[in-house]
Design a protein around this motif. Structure first.
Motif: not given
Length: 100
Positions: A63-69, A25-36
């Motif tokens: 968040r409402e959406k997430i980056d995914a494969m 949570v802390d990392s994504i809040a600062v850097h965003g989602q780095l990996h799907p």
């Protein structure tokens, strides 16, 4: 890669990983989602193949959406093998996740 609404992804069951999720949570809040995350389609919903903690962290962030494969066929099988290998390398993997 696509952005999938979190409400279309089946909620993963994880016990005892709250501290790891909070770190994400802390990392994504600062850097965003780095990996799907990796998912497979189950009709109109999706099941997480890899990225359960990232999913929970994004949900916790509101968040409402997430980056995914979206994986299918042979790609799904290959990705599951890689996911198992990566999870087993984690030092703090609970015994029940090792069995799974």
């Amino acid at each position: 890669m696509v952005f999938i609404p979190l409400n279309l992804i089946m909620e993963p069951k994880l016990d005892g990983v709250e501290d790891q999720v909070q770190e994400l949570v802390d990392s994504i809040a600062v850097h965003g989602q780095l990996h799907p995350i990796a998912v497979r389609s189950l009709g109109e919903q999706f099941e997480i193949v890899s990225g359960r903690r990232r999913f929970l962290a994004c949900k916790k962030l509101g968040r409402e959406k997430i980056d995914a494969m979206i994986l299918e066929g042979e790609n799904l099988i290959n990705y599951k093998v890689i996911s198992i290998h990566e999870n087993l390398k984690r030092h703090n993997l609970p015994w029940y996740e090792q069995i799974e």
